[in-house]
Design a protein around this motif. Structure first.
Motif, PDB file in Angstrom:
ATOM      1  N   ASP A   1       0.194 -23.173 -51.898  1.00  0.00           N
ATOM      2  CA  ASP A   1      -0.851 -23.008 -52.909  1.00  0.00           C
ATOM      3  C   ASP A   1      -2.111 -22.437 -52.256  1.00  0.00           C
ATOM      4  N   LYS A   2      -2.657 -21.392 -52.853  1.00  0.00           N
ATOM      5  CA  LYS A   2      -3.815 -20.698 -52.278  1.00  0.00           C
ATOM      6  C   LYS A   2      -5.137 -21.380 -52.618  1.00  0.00           C
ATOM      7  N   SER A   3      -5.146 -22.373 -53.495  1.00  0.00           N
ATOM      8  CA  SER A   3      -6.399 -23.032 -53.861  1.00  0.00           C
ATOM      9  C   SER A   3      -6.892 -23.996 -52.780  1.00  0.00           C
ATOM     10  N   PHE A   4      -6.037 -24.306 -51.822  1.00  0.00           N
ATOM     11  CA  PHE A   4      -6.435 -25.190 -50.739  1.00  0.00           C
ATOM     12  C   PHE A   4      -7.046 -24.398 -49.602  1.00  0.00           C
ATOM     13  N   CYS A   5      -8.052 -24.975 -49.026  1.00  0.00           N
ATOM     14  CA  CYS A   5      -8.655 -24.391 -47.828  1.00  0.00           C
ATOM     15  C   CYS A   5      -7.878 -24.918 -46.621  1.00  0.00           C
ATOM     16  N   ARG A   6      -7.358 -24.016 -45.809  1.00  0.00           N
ATOM     17  CA  ARG A   6      -6.628 -24.434 -44.604  1.00  0.00           C
ATOM     18  C   ARG A   6      -7.614 -24.508 -43.455  1.00  0.00           C
ATOM     19  N   ILE A   7      -7.682 -25.654 -42.814  1.00  0.00           N
ATOM     20  CA  ILE A   7      -8.602 -25.852 -41.700  1.00  0.00           C
ATOM     21  C   ILE A   7      -7.797 -26.096 -40.431  1.00  0.00           C
ATOM     22  N   PRO A   8      -8.367 -25.718 -39.290  1.00  0.00           N
ATOM     23  CA  PRO A   8      -7.634 -25.955 -38.041  1.00  0.00           C
ATOM     24  C   PRO A   8      -7.590 -27.455 -37.730  1.00  0.00           C
ATOM     25  N   GLY A   9      -6.506 -27.868 -37.161  1.00  0.00           N
ATOM     26  CA  GLY A   9      -6.382 -29.270 -36.793  1.00  0.00           C
ATOM     27  C   GLY A   9      -5.004 -29.814 -37.095  1.00  0.00           C
TER      28      GLY A   9
ATOM     29  N   LEU B   1       9.806 -44.299 -44.384  1.00  0.00           N
ATOM     30  CA  LEU B   1      10.913 -43.587 -45.013  1.00  0.00           C
ATOM     31  C   LEU B   1      11.680 -42.810 -43.955  1.00  0.00           C
ATOM     32  N   VAL B   2      12.985 -42.904 -44.013  1.00  0.00           N
ATOM     33  CA  VAL B   2      13.796 -42.169 -43.049  1.00  0.00           C
ATOM     34  C   VAL B   2      13.874 -40.695 -43.450  1.00  0.00           C
ATOM     35  N   GLU B   3      13.980 -40.433 -44.746  1.00  0.00           N
ATOM     36  CA  GLU B   3      14.027 -39.063 -45.244  1.00  0.00           C
ATOM     37  C   GLU B   3      13.058 -38.900 -46.395  1.00  0.00           C
ATOM     38  N   GLY B   4      12.460 -37.737 -46.490  1.00  0.00           N
ATOM     39  CA  GLY B   4      11.562 -37.447 -47.597  1.00  0.00           C
ATOM     40  C   GLY B   4      10.103 -37.501 -47.190  1.00  0.00           C
ATOM     41  N   ILE B   5       9.259 -36.959 -48.060  1.00  0.00           N
ATOM     42  CA  ILE B   5       7.822 -36.922 -47.844  1.00  0.00           C
ATOM     43  C   ILE B   5       7.206 -38.119 -48.571  1.00  0.00           C
ATOM     44  N   PRO B   6       6.374 -38.910 -47.885  1.00  0.00           N
ATOM     45  CA  PRO B   6       5.805 -40.093 -48.525  1.00  0.00           C
ATOM     46  C   PRO B   6       4.830 -39.723 -49.645  1.00  0.00           C
ATOM     47  N   PRO B   7       4.684 -40.577 -50.646  1.00  0.00           N
ATOM     48  CA  PRO B   7       3.790 -40.279 -51.769  1.00  0.00           C
ATOM     49  C   PRO B   7       2.317 -40.249 -51.392  1.00  0.00           C
ATOM     50  N   ILE B   8       1.959 -40.755 -50.226  1.00  0.00           N
ATOM     51  CA  ILE B   8       0.560 -40.701 -49.801  1.00  0.00           C
ATOM     52  C   ILE B   8       0.110 -39.254 -49.598  1.00  0.00           C
ATOM     53  N   PHE B   9       1.050 -38.360 -49.316  1.00  0.00           N
ATOM     54  CA  PHE B   9       0.704 -36.952 -49.150  1.00  0.00           C
ATOM     55  C   PHE B   9       0.204 -36.362 -50.465  1.00  0.00           C
ATOM     56  N   LYS B  10       0.847 -36.716 -51.558  1.00  0.00           N
ATOM     57  CA  LYS B  10       0.406 -36.240 -52.873  1.00  0.00           C
ATOM     58  C   LYS B  10      -0.992 -36.771 -53.184  1.00  0.00           C
ATOM     59  N   HIS B  11      -1.232 -38.027 -52.858  1.00  0.00           N
ATOM     60  CA  HIS B  11      -2.563 -38.610 -53.056  1.00  0.00           C
ATOM     61  C   HIS B  11      -3.599 -37.877 -52.197  1.00  0.00           C
TER      62      HIS B  11
ATOM     63  N   VAL C   1      -3.490 -34.771 -51.122  1.00  0.00           N
ATOM     64  CA  VAL C   1      -3.690 -33.421 -51.646  1.00  0.00           C
ATOM     65  C   VAL C   1      -4.560 -33.454 -52.906  1.00  0.00           C
ATOM     66  N   GLU C   2      -4.381 -34.461 -53.744  1.00  0.00           N
ATOM     67  CA  GLU C   2      -5.168 -34.561 -54.974  1.00  0.00           C
ATOM     68  C   GLU C   2      -6.629 -34.885 -54.709  1.00  0.00           C
ATOM     69  N   ASN C   3      -6.943 -35.567 -53.596  1.00  0.00           N
ATOM     70  CA  ASN C   3      -8.312 -36.016 -53.342  1.00  0.00           C
ATOM     71  C   ASN C   3      -9.054 -35.236 -52.264  1.00  0.00           C
ATOM     72  N   VAL C   4      -8.345 -34.491 -51.463  1.00  0.00           N
ATOM     73  CA  VAL C   4      -8.985 -33.703 -50.410  1.00  0.00           C
ATOM     74  C   VAL C   4      -8.622 -32.237 -50.644  1.00  0.00           C
ATOM     75  N   PRO C   5      -9.603 -31.367 -50.836  1.00  0.00           N
ATOM     76  CA  PRO C   5      -9.289 -29.968 -51.168  1.00  0.00           C
ATOM     77  C   PRO C   5      -8.934 -29.102 -49.959  1.00  0.00           C
ATOM     78  N   ALA C   6      -8.607 -29.705 -48.852  1.00  0.00           N
ATOM     79  CA  ALA C   6      -8.289 -28.933 -47.650  1.00  0.00           C
ATOM     80  C   ALA C   6      -7.034 -29.499 -46.998  1.00  0.00           C
ATOM     81  N   LEU C   7      -6.263 -28.588 -46.392  1.00  0.00           N
ATOM     82  CA  LEU C   7      -5.082 -28.989 -45.637  1.00  0.00           C
ATOM     83  C   LEU C   7      -5.236 -28.518 -44.201  1.00  0.00           C
ATOM     84  N   HIS C   8      -4.834 -29.347 -43.280  1.00  0.00           N
ATOM     85  CA  HIS C   8      -4.865 -28.950 -41.873  1.00  0.00           C
ATOM     86  C   HIS C   8      -3.779 -27.908 -41.617  1.00  0.00           C
ATOM     87  N   SER C   9      -3.956 -27.163 -40.549  1.00  0.00           N
ATOM     88  CA  SER C   9      -2.991 -26.102 -40.254  1.00  0.00           C
ATOM     89  C   SER C   9      -1.654 -26.671 -39.781  1.00  0.00           C
TER      90      SER C   9
END
Length: 142
Positions: free
Chosen positions: A82-90, A98-108, A110-118
């Motif tokens: 998604d291009k709406s997120f600002c990608r920051i270094p780090g 969980l052994v497999e899968g992405i934890p739901p905390i990641f969705k939380h 993404v919804e509350n922080v408008p930036a993703l680390h690289s």
């Protein structure tokens, strides 16, 4: 629950009987002096047992919640590109049991922080009651 004993069964039984007898002697002394303040150790034990029960119960509910609400790989790819997120270094690290899968905390996150680390790292550590694990199975990277 599976328990794997690394000791002879007679040694284990003697240990349990020794500790059990000491506990029974202590409990009998508490009951003997109950009206003179002997109830305090029982109250402390009840409080600690309640805390441990609640802790264990919440931990299990958290694990089952994560198991039921884990993020699919398609949704993860959609979020990352998604291009709406600002990608920051780090580096961002997300821990889950969980052994497999992405934890739901990641969705939380993404919804509350408008930036993703690289670099995103998802860590899963699962302890198992197994006494010996072969060298090739000790660390699994996916």
């Amino acid at each position: 629950m599976i328990l794997i004993w690394k000791s002879h069964i007679l040694l284990v039984i003697s240990y349990v009987l020794t500790i059990g007898s000491v506990e029974l002697i202590f409990l009998s002394s508490v009951f003997y002096k109950f009206d003179q303040g002997g109830y305090l150790p029982l109250v402390f034990a009840a409080v600690l047992m309640t805390i441990m029960y609640v802790w264990n119960n919440v931990f299990q509910k958290k694990y089952y919640y994560e198991l039921e609400h884990k993020i699919s790989l398609e949704m993860f790819k959609q979020i990352v590109v998604d291009k709406s997120f600002c990608r920051i270094p780090g580096l961002a690290m997300f821990y889950s049991e969980l052994v497999e899968g992405i934890p739901p905390i990641f969705k939380h996150y993404v919804e509350n922080v408008p930036a993703l680390h690289s670099v995103l790292v998802f860590i899963s550590i699962k302890s198992l009651p197994i006494s010996k694990v072969s060298e090739e199975e000790r660390f699994i990277f996916r």
